[in-house]
Design a protein around this motif. Structure first.
Motif, PDB file in Angstrom:
ATOM      1  N   GLN A 104       0.832  -1.188   0.000  1.00 41.31           N
ATOM      2  CA  GLN A 104       0.000   0.000   0.000  1.00 41.31           C
ATOM      3  C   GLN A 104       0.876   1.251   0.000  1.00 41.31           C
ATOM      4  N   GLN A 140     -19.284   4.399  -3.394  1.00 37.33           N
ATOM      5  CA  GLN A 140     -20.041   3.215  -3.021  1.00 37.33           C
ATOM      6  C   GLN A 140     -20.276   3.158  -1.521  1.00 37.33           C
ATOM      7  N   PRO A 143     -22.698  -1.597   3.650  1.00 35.83           N
ATOM      8  CA  PRO A 143     -23.337  -1.697   4.961  1.00 35.83           C
ATOM      9  C   PRO A 143     -22.338  -2.201   6.003  1.00 35.83           C
ATOM     10  N   PRO A 345      -4.526   1.935  -2.745  1.00 34.86           N
ATOM     11  CA  PRO A 345      -5.140   2.893  -1.826  1.00 34.86           C
ATOM     12  C   PRO A 345      -4.074   3.393  -0.868  1.00 34.86           C
TER      13      PRO A 345
ATOM     14  N   THR B 138     -19.339  -8.030   6.111  1.00 34.48           N
ATOM     15  CA  THR B 138     -19.688  -7.765   4.723  1.00 34.48           C
ATOM     16  C   THR B 138     -18.437  -7.815   3.847  1.00 34.48           C
ATOM     17  N   GLN B 140     -17.395  -6.492   0.023  1.00 33.34           N
ATOM     18  CA  GLN B 140     -17.922  -5.775  -1.116  1.00 33.34           C
ATOM     19  C   GLN B 140     -16.820  -5.395  -2.095  1.00 33.34           C
ATOM     20  N   LEU B 141     -17.159  -5.507  -3.375  1.00 33.03           N
ATOM     21  CA  LEU B 141     -16.203  -5.141  -4.419  1.00 33.03           C
ATOM     22  C   LEU B 141     -16.642  -3.830  -5.049  1.00 33.03           C
ATOM     23  N   VAL B 142     -15.717  -2.925  -5.146  1.00 35.36           N
ATOM     24  CA  VAL B 142     -16.020  -1.623  -5.731  1.00 35.36           C
ATOM     25  C   VAL B 142     -15.160  -1.462  -6.978  1.00 35.36           C
ATOM     26  N   LEU B 150     -11.691  -2.683  -5.890  1.00 35.52           N
ATOM     27  CA  LEU B 150     -11.309  -2.520  -4.496  1.00 35.52           C
ATOM     28  C   LEU B 150     -12.121  -3.510  -3.668  1.00 35.52           C
ATOM     29  N   VAL B 152     -13.461  -4.412  -0.098  1.00 33.04           N
ATOM     30  CA  VAL B 152     -13.655  -3.846   1.227  1.00 33.04           C
ATOM     31  C   VAL B 152     -14.242  -4.931   2.105  1.00 33.04           C
ATOM     32  N   VAL B 154     -15.688  -5.568   5.850  1.00 28.52           N
ATOM     33  CA  VAL B 154     -16.085  -4.976   7.122  1.00 28.52           C
ATOM     34  C   VAL B 154     -16.221  -6.105   8.127  1.00 28.52           C
ATOM     35  N   VAL B 160     -12.089  -2.064   9.057  1.00 27.08           N
ATOM     36  CA  VAL B 160     -12.275  -2.243   7.630  1.00 27.08           C
ATOM     37  C   VAL B 160     -10.922  -2.493   6.994  1.00 27.08           C
ATOM     38  N   ARG B 161     -10.842  -3.512   6.232  1.00 27.68           N
ATOM     39  CA  ARG B 161      -9.610  -3.776   5.516  1.00 27.68           C
ATOM     40  C   ARG B 161      -9.891  -3.672   4.038  1.00 27.68           C
ATOM     41  N   ASP B 162      -8.997  -3.107   3.313  1.00 28.69           N
ATOM     42  CA  ASP B 162      -9.247  -3.024   1.879  1.00 28.69           C
ATOM     43  C   ASP B 162      -7.962  -3.096   1.085  1.00 28.69           C
ATOM     44  N   THR B 163      -8.119  -3.442  -0.136  1.00 32.69           N
ATOM     45  CA  THR B 163      -6.983  -3.476  -1.033  1.00 32.69           C
ATOM     46  C   THR B 163      -7.519  -3.500  -2.459  1.00 32.69           C
TER      47      THR B 163
END
Lengths: 348, 348
Positions: A104, A140, A143, A345, B138, B140-142, B150, B152, B154, B160-163
DNA sequence: GTTAGCACTCACCGGGGTCGAGTGCTAACT
DNA sequence: AGTTAGCACTCGACCCCGGTGAGTGCTAAC
C-alpha cells in the motif's frame, strides 16, 4: 587580489572535501600535504586568507584551521549540479531495496524513508504525492451495521478515501447499492471540492436519506480540505552520530522538530518545478536547522501527481553522494508508480 | 539486624522520592534534614548501611550518597499499586485533551500518544486494540478501473480492511455487486483465517473469476497473518531531557530502538490480564533499556478487543504520577471506544 | 538504641603549565 | 610578481595538582 580564480577554487574544494570528511577545521598544511597541489602551506595560507575575505571561509578562532561557510557550500553544490550528477553507483543499492512487492501507499512511503536514511546515514523524509485535485470515479456505500455504512470513494489517481457514516436504519444492502449508483452517476468526474458544492442539488433526489447526505457532506468537506500529507520519516536518530550535534540542547530541538510532522512537511514541501532543491544552513529558514542542510528531489506518479523525497543532515553533508542517491531513488519511485498502473489505496 | 522494618521503609521511601526528583545520589544528612523524621544523620547512615546490605541501595562510589536499586523501585511501586492509585488530579488534563471530535482509529492512537507524552514528559507508546479474531460482516467489491476492483471487508469490530485487486476486464459494477452478495453470504460470520480456508470451496461457484479469487486469497492471507500493529509513539525526544541520557551513545541506541516499531510493539505488548504492568530496569529484558522503566496499562473496546498504552522513562520515574495518568487515560480511551458504537475504520 | 565527633575518601572545580596545530608576517628566493 | 622558508605568536586541548566539600564508617559517649 580579491578575485576568485581557478586555483582558489581548487583549494576551496579541497577544504570542503576535507571538512565534510572529518568535521575538523582544516589547516593549510593539511591541504598542501594530503591534496597534492604543488604548493607550500604558506601559499595556501595566503589563498585561504583571501578566501576568508571573500566570505567562503570562517575561522572559529585565531589559531584553528578554516571551515567552509554556507556561501562555500552553495558554490560547491551549484557547481555539482551543473556538472551533472556524478557517480550513480548507488543505483544498485537502491534497486535492491525495492525488490520486494510493492504494498500500500503508506508502506511504500515508509519503506522509502527507511531505505533513504539507511543509504545516506542522514535523516530522510518522504512526502506522498499530491497534485491536481483527484477526480471521483466511483462512490459506493457498504453496509457496516444497522444504521451505519462505509463510504468508499475511488478517485482517478486511485486514492481511496473512506469513512463510516450514520444512515437511517431501514437501508439494506440493495438500497445502499442503488443509492451508490445514483451518487456515482452524479459525481463521477468531479473533484472532491466540486462534489461538496453539488451535494445540495441532490437533496431533492434523495431526501429520505438526510442523515446519509449529511454524513457524506461532512466527509467530503474534510477530505477536500487540507489533506494533511502523512509524511514518513526515517533515521531520525542518525543526526546524533555527527559531532555537530553533540550538544544535547541542539539535538533535542532537532528531534522535537522531527516529531511535528505537519511542520516538517511544510518545510520539506517542494515549491518549484525543479528536480532538486538544496537548502544550506540559513537558507532553510528554520532556526532549529541553522546548521543543517536539506536536499530534496521529486518523483511523480502516473497521474501526474508529485511527491517529494528529502534528506536532512549537517551542512557538511556529502552532497554529491546524497544527490546521486536521491536521484536514483526518485527515478525508482516514479517507475514504481508508473508500472503499477492500478494505484494502491493510501491506507493500511 | 538485617530485617526490613517500618522505619527502614520510611527512609527508603524518602531516598527514592528525593532521587526521583533530583537524580543526584542522596546522602544521610539530606534525609534527616529535608524529610523531618526525628533522627540524626548518623542513625540514617546506619539504616542506609543496612538497606544497602539488603540490596535496596547502591553506592556509585564510596563517598557519594546512595541511589535506589531496581529492587527498591520494585518495592516502591508494589506498595504504590497496593495502596490504590493516588491523586487522580490529572483527570481533568486528560479529559481536556480529548474534547475534539474523535477521528479515525489511527488518529486517535497518534493523538493519545501525543497527549500521554506531553502530560508525563516521558516517551509514550500506544498500541491499537487487538483481540479475538474479528468476524467478517460484509464483503464488497467496488469498481476502480477496468480490470481492477477494491475489496472492502467490514468486520464486526468495525475494522475495515481493503486493497485493490485485479479482476477480469468484463466485470461491470452490477456484476461485481452480485459477486459481493455471494461472497458476503458465504463468508459472513467467519474469521479471516476461516475465510482463507473456505475460499477454495467457492471456486466452483465463481470459476469464471479465477483472477479475482486469487487476489482475494492473497489479500485475506496477508490480513489474517501477523497484522503488524501500527504502534504510535509520542515524545521520543523527551528522554533526552534526563541526565541519565546525557551520554550520546545511550541516547542514540535508545532512539534507534524507538524507530523499529515492530520491536517496540513486541516489547510493550501486554501479556497478562493485569490492569497495570511495571517493568523496572533489567525487568524489561531489553539491554538497550537497562536503565529504563516501562509502565503500561490497557484499555478496551466495546467488542472486547484490548489495546495497550505505555510510558517509557528513566528508572527514577515519577511512578505515582505516571500510574495515575495512565489510569485515567486508559479509562478515557475505553470510554471513547464505547460511546462510539460504530467503530471507525483503522485507516486514514 | 541513638547521636556526636572525627578521620578518611573521592568526585568536582579551578588554576597553571605544557603542547602543538595553525596563523600572519617578513624576508629571501626564482 | 609570485612562491616559499622561517619565525613569532595565539589559543584551544590536555594534564597535573591541590583545595573543597559532601558523604561515609567507625567509635565512644549519652
Amino acid at each position: 587580489m580579491g578575485i576568485m580564480d581557478e586555483r582558489k577554487f581548487r583549494i576551496l574544494q579541497a577544504i570542503i572535501d576535507d571538512y565534510i570528511l572529518t568535521a575538523v577545521p582544516v589547516g593549510s598544511r593539511t591541504i598542501s600535504k594530503k591534496y597534492d597541489m604543488g604548493l607550500s602551506s604558506a601559499t595556501i595560507r595566503n589563498e585561504m586568507s583571501d578566501l576568508e575575505e571573500l566570505g567562503y571561509l570562517d575561522q572559529p578562532h585565531v589559531s584553528a584551521g578554516r571551515i567552509p561557510s554556507a556561501k562555500a557550500y552553495r558554490l560547491y553544490v551549484d557547481q555539482l549540479l551543473q556538472a551533472g550528477l556524478l557517480h550513480s553507483d548507488s543505483e544498485d543499492a537502491v534497486r535492491a531495496h525495492f525488490r520486494g512487492r510493492r504494498r500500500q501507499m503508506e508502506d511504500v512511503i515508509d519503506h522509502a524513508a527507511q531505505v533513504l536514511s539507511n543509504l545516506t546515514h542522514y535523516t530522510a523524509v518522504v512526502l506522498p504525492p499530491t497534485g491536481p485535485q483527484p477526480r471521483i470515479r466511483t462512490v459506493q456505500l457498504v453496509p457496516v451495521n444497522d444504521g451505519a455504512a462505509l463510504v468508499v470513494i475511488v478517485t482517478d489517481s486511485g486514492i481511496v478515501r473512506d469513512t463510516v457514516i450514520r444512515v437511517s436504519d431501514q437501508l439494506d444492502s440493495d438500497t445502499l447499492y442503488a443509492i451508490s449508483k445514483t451518487l456515482t452517476a452524479e459525481l463521477r468526474g468531479r473533484t472532491l471540492q466540486e462534489a461538496v458544492e453539488l451535494l445540495p442539488a441532490l437533496t431533492g433526489r434523495l431526501k429520505e436519506n438526510e442523515r446519509l447526505l449529511q454524513g457524506l457532506n461532512a466527509f467530503l468537506n474534510e477530505s477536500s480540505g487540507v489533506s494533511r500529507p502523512r509524511v514518513a520519516i526515517g533515521g531520525r536518530s542518525n543526526i546524533l552520530s555527527y559531532p555537530e550535534y553533540n550538544d544535547m540542547e541542539k539535538a533535542r530541538s532537532f528531534l522535537t522538530l522531527m516529531e511535528t510532522r505537519d511542520k516538517l512537511a511544510s518545510i520539506i514541501a517542494q515549491q518549484g518545478e525543479m528536480a532538486f532543491t538544496v537548502r544550506i544552513g540559513p537558507e532553510t529558514g528554520v532556526p532549529e536547522m541553522a546548521d543543517c542542510s536539506i536536499v530534496t528531489a521529486t518523483y511523480s506518479t502516473r497521474s501526474g501527481q508529485q511527491g517529494t523525497i528529502g534528506v536532512i543532515g549537517p551542512t557538511r553533508m556529502q552532497y554529491s553522494r546524497v544527490l546521486s542517491i536521491l536521484n536514483t531513488m526518485g527515478h525508482q519511485l516514479t517507475e514504481l508508480f508508473a508500472e503499477n498502473n492500478l494505484q494502491e489505496p493510501e491506507q493500511k
